[in-house]
Design an enzyme around this catalytic site. Sequence first.
Site, PDB file in Angstrom:
ATOM      1  N   ARG A   1       0.858  -1.188   0.000  1.00 20.38           N
ATOM      2  CA  ARG A   1       0.000   0.000   0.000  1.00 20.38           C
ATOM      3  C   ARG A   1       0.897   1.242   0.000  1.00 20.38           C
ATOM      4  NH1 ARG A   1      -2.644   2.996   4.816  1.00 20.38           N
ATOM      5  NH2 ARG A   1      -3.595   4.667   3.629  1.00 20.38           N
TER       6      ARG A   1
ATOM      7  N   GLU B   1      -7.586   8.293   6.262  1.00 17.67           N
ATOM      8  CA  GLU B   1      -7.969   8.786   7.591  1.00 17.67           C
ATOM      9  C   GLU B   1      -8.537  10.208   7.597  1.00 17.67           C
ATOM     10  OE1 GLU B   1      -4.800   8.421  10.384  1.00 17.67           O
ATOM     11  OE2 GLU B   1      -4.655   6.259  10.186  1.00 17.67           O
TER      12      GLU B   1
HETATM   13  C1  BGC Z   1      -1.097   7.762   9.410  1.00 14.87           C
HETATM   14  C2  BGC Z   1       0.354   7.566   9.016  1.00 14.87           C
HETATM   15  C3  BGC Z   1       1.242   7.739  10.247  1.00 14.87           C
HETATM   16  C4  BGC Z   1       0.829   6.716  11.278  1.00 14.87           C
HETATM   17  C5  BGC Z   1       1.719   6.660  12.516  1.00 14.87           C
HETATM   18  C6  BGC Z   1      -1.470   7.101  10.724  1.00 14.87           C
HETATM   19  O1  BGC Z   1      -2.479   7.802  11.331  1.00 14.87           O
HETATM   20  O2  BGC Z   1      -1.928   7.331   8.378  1.00 14.87           O
HETATM   21  O3  BGC Z   1       0.679   8.471   8.006  1.00 14.87           O
HETATM   22  O4  BGC Z   1       2.584   7.646   9.939  1.00 14.87           O
HETATM   23  O5  BGC Z   1      -0.473   7.037  11.689  1.00 14.87           O
HETATM   24  O6  BGC Z   1       1.818   7.873  13.145  1.00 14.87           O
END
Ligand code: BGC
Length: 526
Positions: A110, A200
């Site tokens: 991904r 997210e």
């Molecule tokens: C995000 C990532 C981030 C990870 C850890 C997730 O919420 O999609 O981009 O690196 O958390 O912090």
Amino acid sequence: MWSSSAVASNRAVLLTLSLLQLTRGSPVVTSGVSNYSFPDDFIFGVSSAAFQIEGGWNEGGKGESIWDTYLHDHPTFTLDHNNGDVAADSYHHYMEDIEMIKSLGVQAYRMSISWTRILPNGTDNYINQEGVKYYRTMFEELLKANITPVVTLFHWDMPTPFMNFGGWTNAKVIDYFEDYARVAFKLYGDLVKMWLTINEPHENCESTYGLAVLAPALNSHGVGVYLCTHNSLLAHARVYRMYEKEFKPEQKGKVSIVLDSMWGEPKDPNNPEDVQAAENYLQMHLGMLAHPIFSEEGDYPPFVRERINNMSREQGYSRSRLPYFTDEEVKALRGSADFLGLNHYTTQLLSPSPMEPTWQVPSLYHDTGVKMEADPLWRMPGPDWLFVYPPGLRKLVNWVQNNYKIFKEIPIFITENGSSDFGGTEDYERVNYYNDYLYQLLLAIHEDGCNVKGYFSWSLMDDFEWTDGFTTKFGLFYVDFDSPNRTRTPKLSAYNYGNIVRTRRIDFDYIKRLKGLNTTKQEDSS
Ligand code: BGC
């Protein structure tokens, strides 16, 4: 079918885990091999995101995203005062990345496309051929290696020109996102069959507009956060329907969105108010995004609608801070996903509270009215926020499965899960984390009948961790950010994950054996 001896030794593992769960402590690595295995059609993968690993911020005709612009203008915004100009330099080292992915034996990768690498202005009036070629080569090479590319269109790197007029809070961006997605489907739809629209939206909107911890740190708590959420949902639906009409008949791919949630554990499971608070939290943070897409009736969950309407009214607003969907929009959103991408990292203990010192008014947290705290017994291997409570994953997957009937028909993929630390390759805590969380996923699949069909570890390699810069590490591969080549080295967790992927089981002693440490070996009898 499981042999009876297999079931018996599985119970042994289970017993160890459940005793630990009684104290709510996170299960430390236990012994033996899990007798449940991941089904043959279960997909294992690893995850990354363009801004976090690519670098090459102004190379090959790329335009600026808000993370480029904001970090150049605010050089002290991140903990280590670093930015993503070079990051892990995957722009130049992507062939090494593919070798790493291959070495893990996973079926899927991904990754995300940087919007401004293919559309430097954000708009489709100019397509940057060098950027187009970069991703095309990447997808072709992945496929040659039998690795399925799973591609996120938006992983937080909003084109700067759009952020200048509000980013996701401006509904016009929905049109531009649709244009960008159409370009991506045309360019890569022959190679990419699994698309994720937005990563997210909950975290992105809350952290950009509510908590002001993601660039460009806009303080629009309780208002901007809901505009952003609303428009992100609409943009997702627009792109899903566009793919369905213009591309799906020929390309036959699948499209979804990535939602995130921690698990909310009632602080006192015997106190109905804490139980209710945990449910309220999940509705306000996950249900708000999931209900419009995955429920039978669509729209925001009635609880969320009522709560924000009431809070807005009490605060003197003449209209709700949560925008309304039209009937057509409700219809377009309902069922606009072929699967669910779910990100999960941690758990908090929840209890009701009208106000906490850190909350702003109005804000999503104030609207939610739920206090969050960690159990002091939970381990926290990294700098902050990520507390280890493996049963949280099983409980979250069950919550999703039980709340939305659609998951009897369409599958859930865990698109991110992983643990942070401060660095190094001897990452025993991460090994434990993956073993224990994946074990809980096995239980969700085999004992609870949850329709989970894939798991992507976060992350392939150490990366630019947004506000944390390079101080927090999530990788299966260590990246030396001081070396010009950004040298990559497998960590113990990479060997361990590779073993899980190959055997489809969890061998809790694998790394201990590899390192010549004492183990109480338990035979896998099936
Ligand atoms: C995000 C990532 C981030 C990870 C850890 C997730 O919420 O999609 O981009 O690196 O958390 O912090």
